[in-house]
Motif scaffolding. Structure first.
Motif, PDB file in Angstrom:
ATOM      1  N   THR A 275       0.848  -1.193   0.000  1.00 18.19           N
ATOM      2  CA  THR A 275       0.000   0.000   0.000  1.00 18.19           C
ATOM      3  C   THR A 275       0.881   1.238   0.000  1.00 18.19           C
ATOM      4  N   TYR A 276       0.480   2.218  -0.803  1.00 12.22           N
ATOM      5  CA  TYR A 276       1.279   3.439  -0.956  1.00 12.22           C
ATOM      6  C   TYR A 276       0.400   4.683  -0.827  1.00 12.22           C
ATOM      7  N   GLY A 277       0.964   5.701  -0.164  1.00 10.72           N
ATOM      8  CA  GLY A 277       0.391   7.031  -0.274  1.00 10.72           C
ATOM      9  C   GLY A 277       0.786   7.623  -1.620  1.00 10.72           C
ATOM     10  N   THR A 278      -0.026   8.512  -2.142  1.00  8.98           N
ATOM     11  CA  THR A 278       0.232   9.023  -3.491  1.00  8.98           C
ATOM     12  C   THR A 278       0.128  10.536  -3.547  1.00  8.98           C
ATOM     13  N   ALA A 279       0.635  11.078  -4.635  1.00  5.71           N
ATOM     14  CA  ALA A 279       0.508  12.495  -4.969  1.00  5.71           C
ATOM     15  C   ALA A 279       0.308  12.570  -6.474  1.00  5.71           C
ATOM     16  N   TRP A 280      -0.034  13.763  -6.968  1.00  8.17           N
ATOM     17  CA  TRP A 280      -0.262  13.953  -8.398  1.00  8.17           C
ATOM     18  C   TRP A 280       0.614  15.079  -8.918  1.00  8.17           C
ATOM     19  N   VAL A 281       1.234  14.854 -10.078  1.00  6.99           N
ATOM     20  CA  VAL A 281       2.076  15.877 -10.694  1.00  6.99           C
ATOM     21  C   VAL A 281       1.417  16.337 -11.986  1.00  6.99           C
ATOM     22  N   ASP A 282       1.518  17.613 -12.282  1.00  6.90           N
ATOM     23  CA  ASP A 282       0.900  18.179 -13.477  1.00  6.90           C
ATOM     24  C   ASP A 282       1.699  17.841 -14.735  1.00  6.90           C
ATOM     25  N   ILE A 283       0.991  17.597 -15.823  1.00  5.25           N
ATOM     26  CA  ILE A 283       1.606  17.450 -17.145  1.00  5.25           C
ATOM     27  C   ILE A 283       1.496  18.804 -17.834  1.00  5.25           C
ATOM     28  N   ASP A 284       2.626  19.426 -18.087  1.00  3.77           N
ATOM     29  CA  ASP A 284       2.619  20.805 -18.598  1.00  3.77           C
ATOM     30  C   ASP A 284       2.180  20.889 -20.055  1.00  3.77           C
ATOM     31  N   ASP A 285       2.523  19.881 -20.853  1.00  3.36           N
ATOM     32  CA  ASP A 285       2.176  19.895 -22.274  1.00  3.36           C
ATOM     33  C   ASP A 285       1.476  18.583 -22.621  1.00  3.36           C
ATOM     34  N   PRO A 286       0.171  18.483 -22.333  1.00  4.02           N
ATOM     35  CA  PRO A 286      -0.520  17.207 -22.548  1.00  4.02           C
ATOM     36  C   PRO A 286      -0.760  16.864 -24.009  1.00  4.02           C
ATOM     37  N   ASP A 287      -0.711  17.856 -24.900  1.00  2.00           N
ATOM     38  CA  ASP A 287      -1.023  17.643 -26.313  1.00  2.00           C
ATOM     39  C   ASP A 287       0.127  18.127 -27.181  1.00  2.00           C
ATOM     40  N   PRO A 288       1.242  17.381 -27.176  1.00  2.00           N
ATOM     41  CA  PRO A 288       2.426  17.871 -27.887  1.00  2.00           C
ATOM     42  C   PRO A 288       2.250  17.855 -29.403  1.00  2.00           C
ATOM     43  N   ASP A 289       2.775  18.905 -30.043  1.00  2.00           N
ATOM     44  CA  ASP A 289       2.932  18.940 -31.500  1.00  2.00           C
ATOM     45  C   ASP A 289       4.384  18.571 -31.797  1.00  2.00           C
ATOM     46  N   PHE A 290       4.585  17.610 -32.651  1.00  3.08           N
ATOM     47  CA  PHE A 290       5.942  17.151 -32.943  1.00  3.08           C
ATOM     48  C   PHE A 290       6.477  17.836 -34.191  1.00  3.08           C
ATOM     49  N   THR A 291       7.714  18.288 -34.104  1.00  2.00           N
ATOM     50  CA  THR A 291       8.395  18.882 -35.254  1.00  2.00           C
ATOM     51  C   THR A 291       9.477  17.923 -35.726  1.00  2.00           C
TER      52      THR A 291
END
Length: 464
Positions: A275-291
């Protein structure tokens, strides 16, 4: 019941931490639960062929076979995958079913409605009796790609998930022929065709399943990245979907981390009941455009790497997920340790499967079950839950494939075995879902000639 009262009733009804779940079969395993008794070959009521082995008293009928015609006259595609059942008129069920078709093969159905007219995936909506007799059927989403699983939503919609990041900006296969980026969630209402608008803020990564938490409005998402680490995500929409009546774009995507441990590797074998305690981290660029048209292996890790740089946890191929009374059960298909004498499966992860439980209101993550060996549980994939809280696991294993039950006390049992199909060793179960009232278990056979199947019988005799 109005929407605000519905939300309040869900919050009031949440049970205590992991109510009824015990991790008693994680390392060495235990004697299997009795389930419904021995399995025997049973003939399909549609054509008399033996496709399933079931306990005494159970019957089934297959329907909506790849290559057949919908009732609107168009052709049913293959690669039947994730599915949900909604209550229909006069005791019928309305099924929304994914088609996990890859490649720039062209859209099925009406191409003028397609998200990308070159992509061959999407969903079917099928009204059936509880004995698998089709009343009406038609395409409901087309022009998407690799629609693997998803999840039913409380506002009578299905969220269909693309398990890919293909698009004209990614150098892979015939991607240059595609007209749109892929790797998104799409909402499919029960009563009308989808608008084919992607929920871009929910991420562009190889999505597998979506599980809705009605108390918070969050949608929990699994990632099935076959060759690389996978993550567990949640999408926080800008307005509670029950109040909005749909899932809105423009929200925030986050990835789960283990509290106090950077990049905790949960793909490895675990202690029973870990069993683990958890946290959440933000995804800064969820919809990347690839070059520069990067290779697919680079593009498919773009979102997950953002989370892991911030300390997010590592899983092995997260596939099925289902919400039940404040807990999201999620399946790690190749999680765990390799059993003595067995070889590790191909892809990322050395085990034969784990089932995890995430408690949405406390943030605790607990191991419910870890397969001790392939003969007990072999590469579980899609999952659903019965009205009594027993999980139904669809296998995608190397040998015989089963539907297996996992009880609230942590016991596992065989419910259904797929009859081997000569020349189609990759055939597997997918998309299990109980119909209204729990009378029928609908499931898909993903095979060279895919089909859906309705199973019914004396459920009261066992743990479903």
């Amino acid at each position: 019941m109005d929407r605000r009262r519905f939300i309040s009733s869900v919050v009031a009804g949440i049970a205590g931490p992991f109510a009824g779940v015990a991790c008693v079969a994680a390392k060495g395993g235990t004697a299997p639960a009795r389930g419904y008794g021995p399995l025997r070959p049973v003939r399909d009521l549609r054509d008399g062929k033996v496709r399933l082995h079931l306990p005494d008293g159970f019957r089934y009928r297959s329907f909506s076979v790849a290559g057949d015609r919908y009732t609107d006259g168009s052709t049913v595609p293959g690669r039947h995958d994730g599915m949900a059942a909604f209550a229909g008129p006069k005791g019928s069920a309305v099924l929304i079913r994914n088609h996990e078709v890859n490649g720039a093969v062209g859209a099925f159905g009406d191409k003028t409605r397609a998200y990308d007219p070159m992509a061959g995936g999407g969903t079917s909506t099928i009204q059936v009796t509880r004995h698998g007799e089709v009343i009406r059927s038609a395409p409901s989403l087309n022009g998407t790609m690799m629609n693997c699983s998803g999840g039913p939503m409380a506002w009578r919609a299905w969220i269909s998930c693309e398990e890919t990041v293909n698009g004209p900006d990614v150098a892979a296969d015939d991607n240059a022929r595609l007209t749109r980026k892929h790797g998104y969630l799409f909402e499919v209402p029960v009563t009308r065709p989808a608008t084919a608008r992607p929920i871009r803020s929910a991420g562009r990564f190889p999505h597998e399943s979506a599980a809705f938490d009605p108390s918070s409005g969050a949608v929990y998402l699994t990632e099935d990245n076959f060759s690389f680490p996978s993550g567990f995500y949640r999408y926080l929409p800008p307005k509670h979907p029950i109040l909005a009546g749909r899932l809105l774009d423009g929200g925030r995507l986050q990835m789960l981390a283990v509290a106090g441990t950077e990049r905790a590797d949960l793909s490895k074998g675990q202690e029973p009941g870990a069993t683990y305690g958890t946290a959440w981290v933000d995804i800064d660029d969820p919809d990347p455009d690839f070059t520069g048209r990067p290779a697919y292996d680079e593009a498919v890790q773009a979102v997950g790497r953002q989370g892991r740089k911030k300390g997010a946890a590592i899983f092995a191929r997260l596939e099925g997920a289902v919400h039940h009374h404040g807990t999201v059960y999620l399946v790690s298909t190749q999680g765990g340790a390799t059993a003595p004498g067995e070889r590790a499966p191909d892809g990322f992860g050395d085990g034969r499967g784990q089932v995890w439980a995430y408690e949405t209101w406390s943030g605790r993550l607990k191991l419910v079950y870890e397969s001790p060996r392939s003969t007990v549980l072999d590469l579980p994939d899609n999952v659903t839950v019965s009205r009594h809280g027993t999980l139904v696991l669809c296998e995608d294993g190397d040998g015989d494939n089963y539907l297996r039950g996992l009880t609230r006390t942590g016991e596992i049992f065989d419910f259904c075995r797929l009859q081997p199909i000569p020349g189609d060793e990759g055939a597997e179960f997918a998309g299990s879902t109980f119909g209204p009232g729990g009378y029928t278990l609908y499931v898909n056979l993903q095979a060279k000639q895919g089909m859906s199947i309705a199973i019914w019988g004396p459920w009261e005799r066992g743990p479903f």
